[in-house]
Design an enzyme around this catalytic site. Structure first.
Site, PDB file in Angstrom:
ATOM      1  N   ASP A 170       7.689 -82.339  -8.254  1.00  0.00           N
ATOM      2  CA  ASP A 170       9.089 -82.638  -7.965  1.00  0.00           C
ATOM      3  C   ASP A 170       9.208 -83.691  -6.861  1.00  0.00           C
ATOM      4  O   ASP A 170      10.061 -84.575  -6.919  1.00  0.00           O
ATOM      5  CB  ASP A 170       9.833 -81.361  -7.566  1.00  0.00           C
ATOM      6  CG  ASP A 170       9.727 -80.299  -8.647  1.00  0.00           C
ATOM      7  OD1 ASP A 170      10.307 -80.491  -9.724  1.00  0.00           O
ATOM      8  OD2 ASP A 170       9.042 -79.289  -8.409  1.00  0.00           O
TER       9      ASP A 170
ATOM     10  N   ASP B 195      15.045 -85.211  -6.924  1.00  0.00           N
ATOM     11  CA  ASP B 195      14.764 -84.659  -8.245  1.00  0.00           C
ATOM     12  C   ASP B 195      15.285 -83.226  -8.239  1.00  0.00           C
ATOM     13  O   ASP B 195      14.640 -82.326  -7.693  1.00  0.00           O
ATOM     14  CB  ASP B 195      13.263 -84.688  -8.544  1.00  0.00           C
ATOM     15  CG  ASP B 195      12.941 -84.116  -9.909  1.00  0.00           C
ATOM     16  OD1 ASP B 195      13.621 -84.499 -10.885  1.00  0.00           O
ATOM     17  OD2 ASP B 195      12.030 -83.275  -9.996  1.00  0.00           O
TER      18      ASP B 195
ATOM     19  N   GLU C 195      18.254 -88.372 -10.319  1.00  0.00           N
ATOM     20  CA  GLU C 195      18.003 -88.464 -11.755  1.00  0.00           C
ATOM     21  C   GLU C 195      19.213 -87.942 -12.505  1.00  0.00           C
ATOM     22  O   GLU C 195      19.786 -86.910 -12.156  1.00  0.00           O
ATOM     23  CB  GLU C 195      16.750 -87.668 -12.133  1.00  0.00           C
ATOM     24  CG  GLU C 195      16.254 -87.989 -13.522  1.00  0.00           C
ATOM     25  CD  GLU C 195      14.872 -87.427 -13.778  1.00  0.00           C
ATOM     26  OE1 GLU C 195      13.948 -88.231 -13.983  1.00  0.00           O
ATOM     27  OE2 GLU C 195      14.722 -86.199 -13.773  1.00  0.00           O
TER      28      GLU C 195
END
Length: 169
Positions: A144, A7, A71
């Site tokens: 995160d 992330d 992502e």
């Protein structure tokens, strides 16, 4: 299958390693590792990017994943923030490529849908389901890290679905 989820962030970059244990009586997801790379906002961008690269590369060598999942970029009203995030994503992809690992990218809606079943789920719902899927009692190092685990889980679910679809042909 062992997946290294990332992330990306300009201050905090989360990572999570998840393994699919298909040898068990009931296939399950296994939490291997998770954490956060914390970047000093006072450092110049090249030094922060070098830190992300060095730490991700070391972690990939340590955990030996078969794939990396990141992502995808979401569109932001702030172009400058989106560009900075893109730099971190590029460094994360470079680290994976240097380690010889394939990279898969997933939209935030896909990650949430895969983990929670609803693409517009709140962060708290995602964290709850990640803990549940990985059978974890403790809280995460950071949001995160939880998001990185969710990205890894999304990749495992996607790979399993594609494998089942291929087997049915």
């Amino acid at each position: 299958m062992r997946v290294f989820g990332i992330d990306c962030g300009t201050e905090f970059t989360g990572y999570g390693v998840v393994e699919a244990d298909c040898e068990a009586r009931t296939p399950r997801l296994v939490h291997v590792a998770a954490g956060t790379i914390r970047l000093n906002k006072k450092e110049k961008t090249p030094l922060r990017l070098a830190q992300v690269y060095a730490e991700l590369t070391a972690l990939m060598h340590l955990h030996l994943p078969e794939a990396v999942a990141i992502e995808d970029v979401f569109f932001s009203a702030n172009a400058k923030s989106a560009l900075k995030l893109g730099q971190v994503r590029g460094v994360a992809m470079l680290a994976a490529a240097v380690c010889g690992l394939p990279v898969a990218e997933y939209a935030p809606l896909s990650v949430k849908s895969s983990v929670v079943g609803h693409g517009l789920a709140a962060k708290e719902q995602v964290q709850f389901m990640v803990r549940r899927l990985l059978e974890l009692d403790d809280a995460f190092d950071s949001a995160d890290a939880a998001d990185a685990l969710a990205i890894a889980i999304c990749h495992i679910h996607t790979a399993q679905t594609l494998q089942l679809q291929g087997a049915g042909r």
